[in-house]
Design a protein around this motif. Structure first.
Motif, PDB file in Angstrom:
ATOM      1  N   TYR A 127       0.832  -1.209   0.000  1.00 19.37           N
ATOM      2  CA  TYR A 127       0.000   0.000   0.000  1.00 19.37           C
ATOM      3  C   TYR A 127       0.865   1.256   0.000  1.00 19.37           C
ATOM      4  CZ  TYR A 127      -3.235   3.545   1.863  1.00 19.37           C
ATOM      5  OH  TYR A 127      -3.975   4.676   2.067  1.00 19.37           O
ATOM      6  N   THR A 128       1.918   1.277   0.833  1.00 19.20           N
ATOM      7  CA  THR A 128       2.798   2.438   0.917  1.00 19.20           C
ATOM      8  C   THR A 128       3.557   2.648  -0.386  1.00 19.20           C
ATOM      9  OG1 THR A 128       3.047   2.081   3.303  1.00 19.20           O
ATOM     10  CG2 THR A 128       4.665   3.506   2.246  1.00 19.20           C
ATOM     11  N   LYS A 129       3.931   1.566  -1.056  1.00 18.08           N
ATOM     12  CA  LYS A 129       4.633   1.680  -2.341  1.00 18.08           C
ATOM     13  C   LYS A 129       3.760   2.355  -3.399  1.00 18.08           C
ATOM     14  CE  LYS A 129       7.244  -1.605  -4.025  1.00 18.08           C
ATOM     15  NZ  LYS A 129       7.722  -2.938  -4.444  1.00 18.08           N
ATOM     16  N   VAL A 130       2.475   2.008  -3.409  1.00 17.95           N
ATOM     17  CA  VAL A 130       1.586   2.599  -4.418  1.00 17.95           C
ATOM     18  C   VAL A 130       1.127   4.001  -4.005  1.00 17.95           C
ATOM     19  CG1 VAL A 130      -0.653   1.760  -3.570  1.00 17.95           C
ATOM     20  CG2 VAL A 130      -0.292   2.044  -6.031  1.00 17.95           C
ATOM     21  N   ALA A 131       1.138   4.283  -2.698  1.00 18.49           N
ATOM     22  CA  ALA A 131       0.624   5.571  -2.192  1.00 18.49           C
ATOM     23  C   ALA A 131       1.697   6.642  -2.081  1.00 18.49           C
ATOM     24  CB  ALA A 131      -0.024   5.367  -0.823  1.00 18.49           C
ATOM     25  N   SER A 132       2.971   6.279  -2.281  1.00 17.45           N
ATOM     26  CA  SER A 132       4.059   7.238  -2.093  1.00 17.45           C
ATOM     27  C   SER A 132       5.133   7.062  -3.157  1.00 17.45           C
ATOM     28  CB  SER A 132       4.678   7.072  -0.701  1.00 17.45           C
ATOM     29  OG  SER A 132       5.459   5.884  -0.645  1.00 17.45           O
ATOM     30  N   SER A 133       6.113   7.948  -3.136  1.00 13.16           N
ATOM     31  CA  SER A 133       7.225   7.857  -4.092  1.00 13.16           C
ATOM     32  C   SER A 133       8.312   6.906  -3.608  1.00 13.16           C
ATOM     33  CB  SER A 133       7.819   9.250  -4.330  1.00 13.16           C
ATOM     34  OG  SER A 133       8.298   9.799  -3.109  1.00 13.16           O
ATOM     35  N   GLU A 134       8.208   6.439  -2.360  1.00 14.54           N
ATOM     36  CA  GLU A 134       9.208   5.514  -1.810  1.00 14.54           C
ATOM     37  C   GLU A 134       8.931   4.101  -2.326  1.00 14.54           C
ATOM     38  OE1 GLU A 134      12.245   4.155  -0.722  1.00 14.54           O
ATOM     39  OE2 GLU A 134      12.077   6.061   0.377  1.00 14.54           O
ATOM     40  N   TYR A 165      -7.161   7.285  -8.775  1.00 12.91           N
ATOM     41  CA  TYR A 165      -6.897   5.968  -8.189  1.00 12.91           C
ATOM     42  C   TYR A 165      -5.525   5.464  -8.630  1.00 12.91           C
ATOM     43  CZ  TYR A 165     -11.972   6.152  -7.636  1.00 12.91           C
ATOM     44  OH  TYR A 165     -13.244   6.536  -7.323  1.00 12.91           O
ATOM     45  N   LEU A 166      -4.739   5.001  -7.667  1.00 10.64           N
ATOM     46  CA  LEU A 166      -3.460   4.353  -7.944  1.00 10.64           C
ATOM     47  C   LEU A 166      -3.607   2.882  -7.566  1.00 10.64           C
ATOM     48  CD1 LEU A 166      -1.053   7.061  -6.455  1.00 10.64           C
ATOM     49  CD2 LEU A 166      -1.669   6.735  -8.852  1.00 10.64           C
ATOM     50  N   VAL A 167      -3.289   1.976  -8.502  1.00  9.77           N
ATOM     51  CA  VAL A 167      -3.621   0.556  -8.343  1.00  9.77           C
ATOM     52  C   VAL A 167      -2.367  -0.303  -8.382  1.00  9.77           C
ATOM     53  CG1 VAL A 167      -5.023  -1.346  -9.247  1.00  9.77           C
ATOM     54  CG2 VAL A 167      -5.820   1.029  -9.519  1.00  9.77           C
ATOM     55  N   THR A 168      -2.335  -1.322  -7.510  1.00  7.95           N
ATOM     56  CA  THR A 168      -1.294  -2.340  -7.566  1.00  7.95           C
ATOM     57  C   THR A 168      -1.926  -3.716  -7.397  1.00  7.95           C
ATOM     58  OG1 THR A 168       0.838  -3.063  -6.643  1.00  7.95           O
ATOM     59  CG2 THR A 168      -0.787  -2.259  -5.079  1.00  7.95           C
ATOM     60  N   ASP A 169      -1.415  -4.693  -8.134  1.00  9.97           N
ATOM     61  CA  ASP A 169      -1.935  -6.066  -8.069  1.00  9.97           C
ATOM     62  C   ASP A 169      -1.242  -6.782  -6.912  1.00  9.97           C
ATOM     63  OD1 ASP A 169      -3.410  -8.245  -8.736  1.00  9.97           O
ATOM     64  OD2 ASP A 169      -2.286  -8.771 -10.533  1.00  9.97           O
ATOM     65  N   TYR A 170      -1.956  -7.011  -5.802  1.00 14.70           N
ATOM     66  CA  TYR A 170      -1.320  -7.528  -4.593  1.00 14.70           C
ATOM     67  C   TYR A 170      -1.234  -9.053  -4.568  1.00 14.70           C
ATOM     68  CZ  TYR A 170      -0.493  -8.620   0.321  1.00 14.70           C
ATOM     69  OH  TYR A 170       0.008  -9.137   1.487  1.00 14.70           O
ATOM     70  N   SER A 171      -2.308  -9.738  -4.920  1.00 17.08           N
ATOM     71  CA  SER A 171      -2.358 -11.191  -4.794  1.00 17.08           C
ATOM     72  C   SER A 171      -3.391 -11.747  -5.776  1.00 17.08           C
ATOM     73  CB  SER A 171      -2.744 -11.586  -3.354  1.00 17.08           C
ATOM     74  OG  SER A 171      -4.116 -11.276  -3.118  1.00 17.08           O
ATOM     75  N   PRO A 172      -3.488 -13.073  -5.905  1.00 15.27           N
ATOM     76  CA  PRO A 172      -4.524 -13.645  -6.779  1.00 15.27           C
ATOM     77  C   PRO A 172      -5.945 -13.286  -6.343  1.00 15.27           C
ATOM     78  CG  PRO A 172      -2.856 -15.289  -6.273  1.00 15.27           C
ATOM     79  CD  PRO A 172      -2.576 -14.108  -5.390  1.00 15.27           C
ATOM     80  N   GLU A 173      -6.108 -12.876  -5.076  1.00 19.40           N
ATOM     81  CA  GLU A 173      -7.444 -12.570  -4.562  1.00 19.40           C
ATOM     82  C   GLU A 173      -7.801 -11.089  -4.639  1.00 19.40           C
ATOM     83  OE1 GLU A 173      -5.902 -16.220  -3.265  1.00 19.40           O
ATOM     84  OE2 GLU A 173      -5.163 -14.268  -2.550  1.00 19.40           O
ATOM     85  N   MET A 174      -6.796 -10.205  -4.600  1.00 20.36           N
ATOM     86  CA  MET A 174      -7.127  -8.786  -4.457  1.00 20.36           C
ATOM     87  C   MET A 174      -6.111  -7.842  -5.084  1.00 20.36           C
ATOM     88  SD  MET A 174      -6.405  -8.399  -0.316  1.00 20.36           S
ATOM     89  CE  MET A 174      -7.583  -9.688   0.073  1.00 20.36           C
ATOM     90  N   LYS A 175      -6.614  -6.636  -5.408  1.00 21.98           N
ATOM     91  CA  LYS A 175      -5.791  -5.507  -5.799  1.00 21.98           C
ATOM     92  C   LYS A 175      -5.909  -4.438  -4.712  1.00 21.98           C
ATOM     93  CE  LYS A 175      -6.293  -6.002 -10.821  1.00 21.98           C
ATOM     94  NZ  LYS A 175      -6.697  -5.307 -12.081  1.00 21.98           N
ATOM     95  N   PHE A 176      -4.857  -3.629  -4.546  1.00 20.51           N
ATOM     96  CA  PHE A 176      -4.899  -2.503  -3.615  1.00 20.51           C
ATOM     97  C   PHE A 176      -5.016  -1.213  -4.413  1.00 20.51           C
ATOM     98  CE2 PHE A 176      -2.344  -4.705   0.004  1.00 20.51           C
ATOM     99  CZ  PHE A 176      -3.445  -5.501   0.267  1.00 20.51           C
ATOM    100  N   ILE A 177      -5.812  -0.291  -3.882  1.00 16.20           N
ATOM    101  CA  ILE A 177      -6.050   0.975  -4.554  1.00 16.20           C
ATOM    102  C   ILE A 177      -5.867   2.112  -3.557  1.00 16.20           C
ATOM    103  CG2 ILE A 177      -7.747   2.371  -5.805  1.00 16.20           C
ATOM    104  CD1 ILE A 177      -9.052  -0.346  -6.621  1.00 16.20           C
ATOM    105  N   TYR A 178      -4.999   3.070  -3.885  1.00 18.05           N
ATOM    106  CA  TYR A 178      -4.834   4.265  -3.060  1.00 18.05           C
ATOM    107  C   TYR A 178      -5.736   5.355  -3.611  1.00 18.05           C
ATOM    108  CZ  TYR A 178      -2.827   8.519  -1.097  1.00 18.05           C
ATOM    109  OH  TYR A 178      -2.670   9.729  -0.460  1.00 18.05           O
ATOM    110  N   ASN A 179      -6.574   5.900  -2.746  1.00 22.97           N
ATOM    111  CA  ASN A 179      -7.521   6.933  -3.160  1.00 22.97           C
ATOM    112  C   ASN A 179      -7.830   7.846  -1.979  1.00 22.97           C
ATOM    113  OD1 ASN A 179     -10.945   7.215  -3.180  1.00 22.97           O
ATOM    114  ND2 ASN A 179      -9.760   8.211  -4.784  1.00 22.97           N
TER     115      ASN A 179
END
Length: 240
Positions: free
Chosen positions: A149-156, A194-208
């Motif tokens: 989540y932090t990777k998709v929500a920030s520049s770090e 929305y910023l999206v990353t594919d986390y696992s076969p079950e879910m994606k994470f979205i920063y909003n």
């Protein structure tokens, strides 16, 4: 129930004052009716909380028989209003394993159980648990989730830096705050971005904008976990 009793006492106190000032029973009825409605809402929330904890306990007993000493409490019912609960997209429960040493419990492993809800999960009969999907995590999985989540929500993007900050610092509204080190700031984006990353076969994470969105691939539901709830979960795992 204590809150309802306090409200009743307030009604009993206010009634004579209104009668003296206005000599009008309608004023008393209005005050009493409003407070009784508040009391009914408090009672309904308390009933739903007990219903949710019972069902979560039953699910945990059925699906994880390896745990035979544990406590289970809701994380996010306190302070909620009835109208707020209907729009809630996840219920969270904190679970704590323990053992008995002498005559007292010795606390052990921490877990968090998510109950992801879908439309219509609250109706006139209470909670429809056929519309709740359960997902159990431990502190390691939570660290993995918050790192992604932090990777998709920030520049770090350095995982080691992020994990160190999450372990030693605090999750706050604007990012991850770390004492004596550089903070990790979350992007400032609009509510329709929305910023999206594919986390696992079950879910994606979205920063909003101040929330963690979890997109469940199987049900195609987008679940939002508010920043306050994120902070509470992180503190449960790493601050207590």
């Amino acid at each position: 129930m204590k809150k309802i009793l306090i409200l009743f006492v307030v009604v009993m106190y206010l009634a004579p004052q209104n009668l003296k000032a206005q000599n009008d029973g309608a004023a008393v009825a209005t005050v009493a009716g409003g407070l009784l409605a508040i009391g009914a809402g408090i009672a309904a929330i308390e009933q739903m909380k007990e219903q949710a904890e019972l069902t979560a306990t039953e699910w945990f007993l059925t699906n994880h028989p390896e745990y035979n000493k544990f406590s289970l409490k809701t994380l996010d019912f306190d302070g909620k209003k009835l109208k707020d609960m209907s729009s809630t997209s996840v219920i969270t429960f904190k679970i704590r394993e323990f053992d008995i040493k002498g005559n007292e419990p010795e606390l052990g492993k921490k877990l968090v159980l998510f109950g992801f809800t879908s439309y219509g999960w609250i109706n006139e009969y209470g909670i429809d648990f056929s519309k709740v999907e359960w997902f159990l995590i431990d502190s390691n999985e939570w660290m993995n989730m918050m790192t992604a989540y932090t990777k998709v929500a920030s520049s770090e993007k350095n995982e080691g830096t992020i994990r160190g900050a999450l372990k030693d610092g605090k999750v706050v509204n604007k990012g991850v705050k770390v004492k004596n080190r550089e903070d990790i700031d979350f992007y400032k984006i609009e509510g329709d971005m929305y910023l999206v990353t594919d986390y696992s076969p079950e879910m994606k994470f979205i920063y909003n904008e101040r929330s963690l969105g979890i997109y469940l691939k199987e049900t195609m539901n987008l679940i939002q976990i508010g920043r306050g709830n994120l902070i509470n979960i992180h503190e449960f795992f790493f601050d207590e």
